[in-house]
Structure formats: structure tokens, C-alpha cells
Design a protein around this motif. Sequence first.
Motif, PDB file in Angstrom:
ATOM      1  N   ALA A 145       1.023  -1.136  -0.011  1.00  0.00           N
ATOM      2  CA  ALA A 145       0.111  -0.025  -0.015  1.00  0.00           C
ATOM      3  C   ALA A 145       0.828   1.328  -0.037  1.00  0.00           C
ATOM      4  N   THR A 146       0.387   2.188  -0.841  1.00  0.00           N
ATOM      5  CA  THR A 146       1.430   3.364  -1.277  1.00  0.00           C
ATOM      6  C   THR A 146       0.703   4.742  -1.087  1.00  0.00           C
ATOM      7  N   MET A 147       1.227   5.711  -0.315  1.00  0.00           N
ATOM      8  CA  MET A 147       0.421   6.836  -0.373  1.00  0.00           C
ATOM      9  C   MET A 147       0.460   7.797  -1.640  1.00  0.00           C
ATOM     10  N   LEU A 148      -0.515   8.176  -2.075  1.00  0.00           N
ATOM     11  CA  LEU A 148      -0.785   9.014  -3.352  1.00  0.00           C
ATOM     12  C   LEU A 148      -1.187  10.560  -2.822  1.00  0.00           C
ATOM     13  N   THR A 149      -0.440  11.576  -3.330  1.00  0.00           N
ATOM     14  CA  THR A 149      -0.440  12.668  -2.969  1.00  0.00           C
ATOM     15  C   THR A 149      -0.943  13.703  -4.127  1.00  0.00           C
ATOM     16  N   VAL A 150      -1.855  14.372  -4.260  1.00  0.00           N
ATOM     17  CA  VAL A 150      -2.250  15.422  -5.156  1.00  0.00           C
ATOM     18  C   VAL A 150      -2.120  16.651  -4.839  1.00  0.00           C
ATOM     19  N   ASN A 151      -1.378  17.439  -5.161  1.00  0.00           N
ATOM     20  CA  ASN A 151      -1.116  18.902  -4.770  1.00  0.00           C
ATOM     21  C   ASN A 151      -1.359  19.910  -5.949  1.00  0.00           C
ATOM     22  N   ASN A 177      -4.480  13.570   0.023  1.00  0.00           N
ATOM     23  CA  ASN A 177      -3.632  11.953   0.362  1.00  0.00           C
ATOM     24  C   ASN A 177      -4.719  11.071   0.302  1.00  0.00           C
ATOM     25  N   ILE A 178      -4.389   9.711  -0.446  1.00  0.00           N
ATOM     26  CA  ILE A 178      -5.291   8.704  -0.492  1.00  0.00           C
ATOM     27  C   ILE A 178      -4.421   7.520  -0.851  1.00  0.00           C
ATOM     28  N   GLN A 179      -4.728   6.394  -0.151  1.00  0.00           N
ATOM     29  CA  GLN A 179      -3.784   5.197  -0.083  1.00  0.00           C
ATOM     30  C   GLN A 179      -4.002   4.260  -1.235  1.00  0.00           C
ATOM     31  N   LEU A 180      -3.216   4.083  -2.033  1.00  0.00           N
ATOM     32  CA  LEU A 180      -3.319   3.150  -3.457  1.00  0.00           C
ATOM     33  C   LEU A 180      -3.023   1.643  -3.024  1.00  0.00           C
ATOM     34  N   PRO A 181      -3.712   0.710  -3.395  1.00  0.00           N
ATOM     35  CA  PRO A 181      -3.267  -0.774  -3.045  1.00  0.00           C
ATOM     36  C   PRO A 181      -2.116  -0.820  -4.033  1.00  0.00           C
ATOM     37  N   PRO A 182      -1.573  -2.352  -3.576  1.00  0.00           N
ATOM     38  CA  PRO A 182      -0.398  -2.921  -4.410  1.00  0.00           C
ATOM     39  C   PRO A 182      -0.721  -3.228  -5.638  1.00  0.00           C
ATOM     40  N   CYS A 183      -0.123  -2.894  -6.703  1.00  0.00           N
ATOM     41  CA  CYS A 183      -0.365  -3.211  -8.283  1.00  0.00           C
ATOM     42  C   CYS A 183       0.752  -3.270  -9.048  1.00  0.00           C
ATOM     43  N   LYS A 184       0.760  -4.101 -10.059  1.00  0.00           N
ATOM     44  CA  LYS A 184       1.803  -4.258 -11.003  1.00  0.00           C
ATOM     45  C   LYS A 184       2.175  -2.845 -11.805  1.00  0.00           C
ATOM     46  N   ARG A 185       3.610  -3.077 -12.133  1.00  0.00           N
ATOM     47  CA  ARG A 185       4.355  -1.987 -13.011  1.00  0.00           C
ATOM     48  C   ARG A 185       3.358  -1.732 -14.297  1.00  0.00           C
ATOM     49  N   GLY A 186       2.928  -0.488 -14.544  1.00  0.00           N
ATOM     50  CA  GLY A 186       2.219  -0.081 -15.931  1.00  0.00           C
ATOM     51  C   GLY A 186       0.671  -0.146 -15.765  1.00  0.00           C
ATOM     52  N   LYS A 209      -7.893  25.662 -11.685  1.00  0.00           N
ATOM     53  CA  LYS A 209      -8.867  24.343 -11.692  1.00  0.00           C
ATOM     54  C   LYS A 209      -8.141  23.475 -12.278  1.00  0.00           C
ATOM     55  N   GLY A 210      -8.458  22.343 -11.785  1.00  0.00           N
ATOM     56  CA  GLY A 210      -7.603  20.885 -12.104  1.00  0.00           C
ATOM     57  C   GLY A 210      -6.608  20.578 -11.412  1.00  0.00           C
ATOM     58  N   ILE A 211      -5.381  20.143 -11.564  1.00  0.00           N
ATOM     59  CA  ILE A 211      -4.282  19.837 -10.517  1.00  0.00           C
ATOM     60  C   ILE A 211      -3.218  20.878 -10.520  1.00  0.00           C
ATOM     61  N   THR A 212      -3.255  21.683  -9.273  1.00  0.00           N
ATOM     62  CA  THR A 212      -2.604  22.930  -9.547  1.00  0.00           C
ATOM     63  C   THR A 212      -0.871  22.924  -9.232  1.00  0.00           C
ATOM     64  N   GLY A 213      -0.659  21.600  -9.082  1.00  0.00           N
ATOM     65  CA  GLY A 213       0.657  21.333  -8.471  1.00  0.00           C
ATOM     66  C   GLY A 213       1.438  20.280  -9.336  1.00  0.00           C
ATOM     67  N   ASN A 214       1.619  19.085  -8.222  1.00  0.00           N
ATOM     68  CA  ASN A 214       2.162  17.806  -8.840  1.00  0.00           C
ATOM     69  C   ASN A 214       1.429  16.710  -8.244  1.00  0.00           C
ATOM     70  N   VAL A 215       1.592  15.551  -8.475  1.00  0.00           N
ATOM     71  CA  VAL A 215       1.422  14.437  -7.864  1.00  0.00           C
ATOM     72  C   VAL A 215       2.279  13.323  -7.606  1.00  0.00           C
ATOM     73  N   THR A 216       2.219  12.961  -6.517  1.00  0.00           N
ATOM     74  CA  THR A 216       3.562  12.202  -6.099  1.00  0.00           C
ATOM     75  C   THR A 216       2.705  10.736  -5.403  1.00  0.00           C
ATOM     76  N   ILE A 217       3.648   9.622  -5.404  1.00  0.00           N
ATOM     77  CA  ILE A 217       3.800   8.668  -4.508  1.00  0.00           C
ATOM     78  C   ILE A 217       4.918   8.487  -3.462  1.00  0.00           C
ATOM     79  N   THR A 218       4.704   8.042  -2.267  1.00  0.00           N
ATOM     80  CA  THR A 218       5.462   8.020  -1.292  1.00  0.00           C
ATOM     81  C   THR A 218       5.419   6.371  -0.777  1.00  0.00           C
ATOM     82  N   GLU A 219       6.588   5.849  -0.927  1.00  0.00           N
ATOM     83  CA  GLU A 219       6.696   4.308  -0.655  1.00  0.00           C
ATOM     84  C   GLU A 219       7.785   4.257   0.606  1.00  0.00           C
TER      85      GLU A 219
END
Length: 514
Positions: A145-151, A177-186, A209-219
Amino acid sequence: HETRPAADMIAGIDEMLSKGISFSLYMTHGGTNWGHWAGANSPGFAPDVTSYDYDAPISESGQTTPKYHELRKTLAKYTGGKKLPAIPSLIKPIAIPEFKFTQVAPLFNNLPDPKTDRNIRTMEEYNQGFGSILYRTTLPELKQATMLTVNDPHDFAQVFINGSFIGCLDRRNGEKNIQLPPCKRGSQLDILVEAMGRINFGRAIKDFKGITGNVTITEHRDGRDFVCDLKNWQVFNITDEYSTYKSMEFTEADTTQKNAQGRLAPGVYRAVFNLKRTGDTFLNFSTWGKGLVYVNGHPMGRIWEIGPQQTLYMPGCWLKKGENEVLVFDILGPRQLKSEGLRTPLLDQLLLPKPPTHRKEGQTLDLTGEKPVLSAQFEPGNGWQEATFKTPVTGRYVCLEAIDAINGGQTASIAELYLLDNNGQRLSREPWTVFYADSEDMKKSNCSADKVFDLQESTYWKTAKNIDFPHHIVIDLGNTQTVTGLQYLPRMESDVPGAIKNYRIYVSENPFKL
């Protein structure tokens, strides 16, 4: 839905007229935010509903109300004996029997041609003013499980992996922030963002409007956090225009294909109904999710299942004898494919699982070990008051502890609150959020704690009845600030209900214990 008892309105107007004071009544006649152009208030992002009925004496659809007749009686006392003119005849609303939506254009089957970008861009950078936008990229392998952050998502984002719904991020609640489940590459990551209305006033009026910064995942691996800034996006601009939805490919709607949340797929749904005579009505969308409505090509308004507005005012002049078309773009997906025309609107049905308070169940503020930077008293009466600290303090979290009330009651209330910087100037309140409030009166009125920094002196935070002092409100300033004092405005009424007497101020770099 803003409301005010008729007796309170009449008492104020009667007093002013008896003293020869001029006044302007806001609102005399309610209105409608046509064209899906309803905006939002800020600080504390609060999108406006389509209806601007405002509990006015003359309603949104032009109907006289009991409040109107009470106002008329009062005004008649000051006409010098002249007879008031007759009330114009009213347009009587009609009822439209329930009708079904039989066609659907699923959103993910009807996306426009994408643009490609290495980095995230806002709607405006694609020359899009209104509607929704879909950002798509692929993920690296996520073994856990990995944290997705939308800024930052402006304003309501839904997250999907390989077409499966993961969850929502709501700007109103400061969610990023929202938690992503394990998933395959691609695996395919989709972020669908809806613009809910630009801010109407204040410093935050430049509202992209939309996404005003960036999107990251934190493992989290080997005891450390690894942050990956996601790149290489496909972008689908879903502009809010009738032609956008009308040109999609429609098929027969299948009401059996619901997801785990009991919803049908996001997309555009189409219905037709027939009329022998036209008239004003109120189209009921209480079984729908969230989105936009067009009737006979006219943009009628925005809908959201949480309310408080469940119906949209439909002027009879935009209806036709014979066949009428309704298109609904629902980004969440409806629960039932139906609507009807009611004779009276539904404007006060706030359907939330629990009141939107800033205190979670079981939370209690613990100030043990904390030292106040100021212990003082506010003066009785109306108007702004200012207090300064002995020395400047630095921190991100500010707690105001109300110890008692000037009138000896149990209720605390604040209309507006500012903090002062090292130069004695007001700090910007745009990044402020409420971290905690021990009590908020939300049963019959919208007196949430974020009203203390919403730029509107007529709205206020008020604690619920029968809750004893002390009362606390904790504000997250958004980042570390140097604070030298505060400015406080009690409520505007002459008796200043809920005015605070003794109080303490605490400032901390870290969140207070709950």
C-alpha cells in the motif's frame, strides 16, 4: 441554504423605518446561478449551490412567501395612508410525472482526444474554463500500500486504477492524500477532477482548476520514505458545453451494472418527457450523484447528492409542448435513473452521514503542559478588538480558549478572527484550516468554525446549546508564522450573543494533542 426567520427581519426593518433610516433588503427576490457559473466562498473553500433563493420574501421562482406578506404589512405602516399596489398575479408551478433516463454515454468510453505533457498543468493552461479534466499516467510497481498525494485538487477529484474506483479527494475538506493498493508496473492511474466554482472574492480570487501542482507517490522501504514525482501524463479536457455531451455515443442504459457503492457508471444520461402544457417546475435529482444538468440545451445547474439543494428551478419558458430532453453529466454515477417535476423546491435537505464538524468522535483537546502566550479579557459591545502579545511567538497552530461569556451563558461565538504578523499587519488567511473545534452549531444553522475566517462579518462560529465552557478552536495556519497579536470581531447584533469574556491564546509549532 441561507435562511432567516421572518420575525427577525421584520423587527429590524420596523425599527429602522420608525427612526427614518433608509435600508436595502438583501435579498428582496431570490435568484438562480444559471450556466453552471455558481462560484465559491473562501477562505475555507465553500462552493455555492445553483439556487440563490436566499429565503427571500420573493422566492427564486418569483413566488410570494409568508415572509413577503409580513413585510408588506410592515411597509404599509409607513406609506402615509396610501394604499399599496396590488400584488401581481403569480405563475403557478406545474408537476411533471416521474420519467426515466433510458440512454447513457459512459464517460470512459467517450473521452476526447488526449493531450500529452510531461508535467501536470491546470485547466486554464489548456484554455479550458469550466467542466472536468482527466489526468492519466502509468504507475511503477507498488509492492505494498502506497500513499498518493495530489497537490492540489481543485476541486473534487476521483482516483481510479485500471478503471477501478479507489476514492475521492475533496478540496472543501483539505484532502490531498489517498492510499493506493499494491499493483503491477504499468497499471493505469486516472485522476478525474471537477471544477466546482471559482472563488468569488478576496485574495484567493485567482483560482486555477484541475491539479494545480504535482502528483507524487510515497513508498516506505527499509525504514525510509521514497517520494516519486509522477510524470508523462495524458490529459483529457471535458469542457462543460452542451455540444460536448450531445456528441457522445449513447447506448441503452443498463440499471443492473452497479459498483460496490451502489452507483451506475459515471457518464452522460439522457431522458425525454412530453408536456401538453408548459410551466415553471422544480426538477428533482435526489437519486443522482454529482454533476451538471442541461434541459433542452439550457445549462440548468449543478447537482450533488449531499444537498442541501435537491431540485433545480426549471423556468417554463425553457420547456416545450411535446418532447423535452434532459442530459445529466454525473461524475459519481446515479443510484436511480429517474427524475420528476415538483411544484415546490427541495432546498434544505443536507444529506451527510454526519454533521460536517471539526471534531471527530472521541476527540478532546489536551492542553496539559501548554503555556498560553496571552491571557486576557475581551470588552463588552460590538466592533473590532485588538490584543498584542508581550513578545512575538512562532508556530503553525493557534488555539483560542474561550473561558466564559460576557452574558454569563454557555455559548461562545466569533464572527471574524485575524492574527497579526511581526509588523502588526494581518496574516493572510488563505491557507488556514480548522484543526479542531470542540463544538459547532450545525443542526439548524451553518455556524461551523471556519466561519471565523470566511471574510463575511455576517456569518459566525457558534457553539451548540447546553455545552459548557471552556470552548476551543484550533487553527492550522498552513505553515509556520510569527504571530504578535490578534483581532477579534464578535457578532453584529446589538446584544452581542456569545461574546467571549476571558480567554487564552496558545501557539505551537506542532499539532496540539487530541
